[in-house]
Design a protein around this motif. Structure first.
Motif, PDB file in Angstrom:
ATOM      1  N   TYR A 124       0.952  -9.389  -0.130  1.00  0.00           N
ATOM      2  CA  TYR A 124      -0.569 -10.099  -0.053  1.00  0.00           C
ATOM      3  C   TYR A 124      -0.740 -10.575   1.150  1.00  0.00           C
ATOM      4  O   TYR A 124      -0.864 -11.684   1.777  1.00  0.00           O
ATOM      5  N   PHE A 159      -3.598 -10.364   4.032  1.00  0.00           N
ATOM      6  CA  PHE A 159      -5.116 -10.454   4.092  1.00  0.00           C
ATOM      7  C   PHE A 159      -5.299 -10.898   5.487  1.00  0.00           C
ATOM      8  O   PHE A 159      -4.883 -11.763   6.076  1.00  0.00           O
ATOM      9  N   ARG A 211       0.756  -1.192  -0.058  1.00  0.00           N
ATOM     10  CA  ARG A 211       0.189   0.000  -0.058  1.00  0.00           C
ATOM     11  C   ARG A 211       0.753   1.307  -0.017  1.00  0.00           C
ATOM     12  O   ARG A 211       0.509   2.228  -0.582  1.00  0.00           O
ATOM     13  N   ILE A 262      -2.067  -5.456  -0.490  1.00  0.00           N
ATOM     14  CA  ILE A 262      -2.659  -4.988  -1.802  1.00  0.00           C
ATOM     15  C   ILE A 262      -3.233  -6.173  -2.640  1.00  0.00           C
ATOM     16  O   ILE A 262      -3.006  -7.551  -2.385  1.00  0.00           O
ATOM     17  N   ARG A 263      -4.135  -5.863  -3.407  1.00  0.00           N
ATOM     18  CA  ARG A 263      -4.838  -6.984  -4.237  1.00  0.00           C
ATOM     19  C   ARG A 263      -3.849  -7.444  -5.639  1.00  0.00           C
ATOM     20  O   ARG A 263      -3.129  -6.556  -6.077  1.00  0.00           O
ATOM     21  N   PRO A 264      -3.952  -8.456  -6.246  1.00  0.00           N
ATOM     22  CA  PRO A 264      -3.262  -8.742  -7.397  1.00  0.00           C
ATOM     23  C   PRO A 264      -3.315  -8.105  -8.417  1.00  0.00           C
ATOM     24  O   PRO A 264      -2.365  -7.766  -9.235  1.00  0.00           O
ATOM     25  N   THR A 265      -4.639  -7.505  -8.488  1.00  0.00           N
ATOM     26  CA  THR A 265      -4.586  -6.534  -9.755  1.00  0.00           C
ATOM     27  C   THR A 265      -3.926  -5.212  -9.421  1.00  0.00           C
ATOM     28  O   THR A 265      -3.560  -4.762 -10.628  1.00  0.00           O
ATOM     29  N   GLU A 266      -3.704  -4.869  -8.239  1.00  0.00           N
ATOM     30  CA  GLU A 266      -2.993  -3.725  -8.081  1.00  0.00           C
ATOM     31  C   GLU A 266      -1.434  -3.928  -8.233  1.00  0.00           C
ATOM     32  O   GLU A 266      -0.701  -3.084  -9.059  1.00  0.00           O
ATOM     33  N   TYR A 267      -1.024  -5.111  -7.935  1.00  0.00           N
ATOM     34  CA  TYR A 267       0.583  -5.384  -8.261  1.00  0.00           C
ATOM     35  C   TYR A 267       0.633  -5.379  -9.587  1.00  0.00           C
ATOM     36  O   TYR A 267       1.383  -5.389 -10.441  1.00  0.00           O
ATOM     37  N   GLY A 309     -10.212 -12.111   4.088  1.00  0.00           N
ATOM     38  CA  GLY A 309      -9.606 -11.641   2.643  1.00  0.00           C
ATOM     39  C   GLY A 309      -9.581 -10.099   2.522  1.00  0.00           C
ATOM     40  O   GLY A 309      -9.535  -9.548   1.682  1.00  0.00           O
ATOM     41  N   ARG A 310      -9.740  -9.072   3.511  1.00  0.00           N
ATOM     42  CA  ARG A 310      -9.336  -8.066   3.434  1.00  0.00           C
ATOM     43  C   ARG A 310      -7.849  -7.535   3.552  1.00  0.00           C
ATOM     44  O   ARG A 310      -7.091  -8.239   4.346  1.00  0.00           O
ATOM     45  N   CYS A 311      -7.470  -6.618   2.943  1.00  0.00           N
ATOM     46  CA  CYS A 311      -6.243  -6.296   2.979  1.00  0.00           C
ATOM     47  C   CYS A 311      -5.461  -5.749   4.317  1.00  0.00           C
ATOM     48  O   CYS A 311      -6.461  -4.838   4.907  1.00  0.00           O
TER      49      CYS A 311
END
Length: 227
Positions: free
Chosen positions: A200, A202, A173, A213-218, A206-208
């Motif tokens: 990753y 969580f 983040r 961060i989420r895989p899509t952000e990476y 399943g909340r960061c």
């Protein structure tokens, strides 16, 4: 020679930093803080491995915790074991070092230079998350102070030597929105290779958490780097 195998050696699980995203101290607290391997134990492991995998190339990675919390005699003994086992068994063993660089000294760098034929790629792998204003968000000392200057002091010792260095940056983040700044900084300081590790973290729902961060952000971060 056969397929290369890599063994990660954690000579100590203690660390002189307390990074916000660290799985070790955030998940386990100080449970493993005093966990330590002595050189005799590691020497036996390396010798036994030479007997089991005498046709393989083996990389021994010193990791942690912070491996340089062990004293210079430990590092010297570790390297001497690698060399003696190579000579005795005819195996292709090398070593690598992953460090936060804050404890790198002229003596450590000199020892690595003297044994550069065993140091994989002549490379020291250094953890740093970007320029100081980013790195200070996540990578602080036990006392909560900036670790940036000490990291750069150690890194500059390597830069002034016959060794190379790579960087490992945790992408979380604190820096996922700054791909250009992080990559440009790593290039500017002279890293031969830049590695970006996604954070990753969580919670059970399943909340960061802890700069996760989420895989899509990476994925977006990496796309921006390559663009």
């Amino acid at each position: 020679m056969g397929i290369q195998k890599s063994f990660i050696i954690n000579p100590t699980m203690n660390c002189n930093l307390r990074c916000d995203y660290c799985y070790e101290f955030n998940k386990n607290g100080n449970r493993y803080k005093n966990y330590s391997l002595d050189i005799d134990c590691i020497s036996k492991l390396i010798k036994n491995t030479a007997s089991l995998f005498n046709e393989s190339r083996v990389l021994w990675m010193l990791h942690g915790g912070e491996p340089l919390l062990k004293d210079l005699s430990f590092l010297r003994g570790f390297i001497e074991t690698i060399r003696s086992v190579r000579n005795a068994y005819g195996v292709d063993f090398q070593f690598a070092l992953q460090t936060n660089a804050t404890l790198l000294s002229a003596d450590v760098v000199s020892l690595l230079e003297d044994n550069v034929d065993l140091l994989s790629g002549r490379v020291v792998s250094i953890s740093i998350d970007g320029p100081q204003y980013i790195n200070d968000i996540s990578r602080r000392t036990i006392a909560g102070q900036s670790s940036f200057k000490k990291t750069m002091d150690g890194l500059n010792l390597v830069r002034g030597s016959d060794l190379n260095f790579s960087t490992i940056s945790v992408i979380g983040r604190h820096n996922v929105a700054f791909p250009s700044e992080v990559f440009s900084f790593n290039k500017q300081i002279g890293a031969q290779l830049c590695k970006f590790i996604p954070c990753y973290n969580f919670d059970k729902l399943g909340r960061c958490e802890r700069l996760g961060i989420r895989p899509t952000e990476y994925a977006k971060f990496m796309c921006d780097v390559f663009d």
